[in-house]
Design a protein around this motif. Structure first.
Motif, short mmCIF file in Angstrom:
data_model
loop_
_atom_site.label_atom_id
_atom_site.label_comp_id
_atom_site.label_asym_id
_atom_site.label_seq_id
_atom_site.Cartn_x
_atom_site.Cartn_y
_atom_site.Cartn_z
N ASP A 33 5.53 -41.58 -51.01
CA ASP A 33 6.17 -41.13 -49.78
C ASP A 33 5.48 -41.86 -48.62
O ASP A 33 4.31 -41.64 -48.35
N SER A 85 8.26 -31.51 -52.30
CA SER A 85 9.65 -31.75 -52.68
C SER A 85 9.90 -33.23 -52.95
O SER A 85 9.51 -34.09 -52.16
N GLN A 86 10.60 -33.51 -54.04
CA GLN A 86 10.83 -34.90 -54.41
C GLN A 86 11.77 -35.62 -53.45
O GLN A 86 11.81 -36.85 -53.46
N LYS A 87 12.46 -34.88 -52.60
CA LYS A 87 13.40 -35.52 -51.68
C LYS A 87 12.72 -36.41 -50.66
O LYS A 87 13.35 -37.27 -50.04
N TYR A 88 11.41 -36.23 -50.49
CA TYR A 88 10.67 -37.03 -49.52
C TYR A 88 10.17 -38.34 -50.11
O TYR A 88 9.67 -39.19 -49.39
N TYR A 89 10.28 -38.52 -51.39
CA TYR A 89 9.68 -39.66 -52.07
C TYR A 89 10.73 -40.75 -52.32
O TYR A 89 11.77 -40.49 -52.91
N ASP A 90 10.40 -41.94 -51.84
CA ASP A 90 11.36 -43.04 -51.88
C ASP A 90 11.14 -44.01 -53.04
O ASP A 90 12.07 -44.71 -53.44
#
Length: 127
Positions: free
Chosen positions: A98, A110-115
């Motif tokens: 991230d 939360s995995q939504k922050y990891y690109d």
């Protein structure tokens, strides 16, 4: 930008493994790193994360007291030490980055922050 996990394998209940997450093409210094896992038939879930600076860490309740996340920026690598492994820890483990960001002592669960994501490494806990 590439992340490569290693260190997975088969271990008996109560055993230990150390997973590594190595970066290539970029430096991990300015990235928070998360470890996630996905068991067969289940959604991917967060396991642990470490902040880009300040050494802040977070753990899922299911692994608190058993897993330890750490980073060695000189080696451009993040580790997940897994102790007292249980059969329910069986999963494919992924690391993710991230950033770049400088957020002192805080990482996102939360995995939504990891690109950026690695390909995963299998961990099997079985007798």
């Amino acid at each position: 930008l590439q992340l490569v996990e290693s260190g997975g394998g088969v271990v008996q209940p109560g055993g230990s493994l150390r997973l590594s997450c190595a970066a290539s093409g970029f430096t991990l210094d300015y990235y928070a790193i998360g470890w996630f896992r996905q068991a067969p038939g289940k959604e991917r879930e967060g396991v642990s994360c470490i902040s880009s600076v300040g050494g802040g860490t977070s753990y899922a309740d299911s692994v608190k007291g058993r897993f330890i996340i750490s980073r060695d920026n000189a080696k451009n690598t993040v580790y997940l030490q897994m102790n007292s492994l249980k059969p329910e820890d069986t999963a494919v483990y992924y690391c993710a980055a991230d950033g770049p960001l400088l957020l002192f002592g805080i990482c996102e669960s939360s995995q939504k922050y990891y690109d950026y994501w690695g390909q995963g490494t299998q961990v099997t806990v079985s007798s």
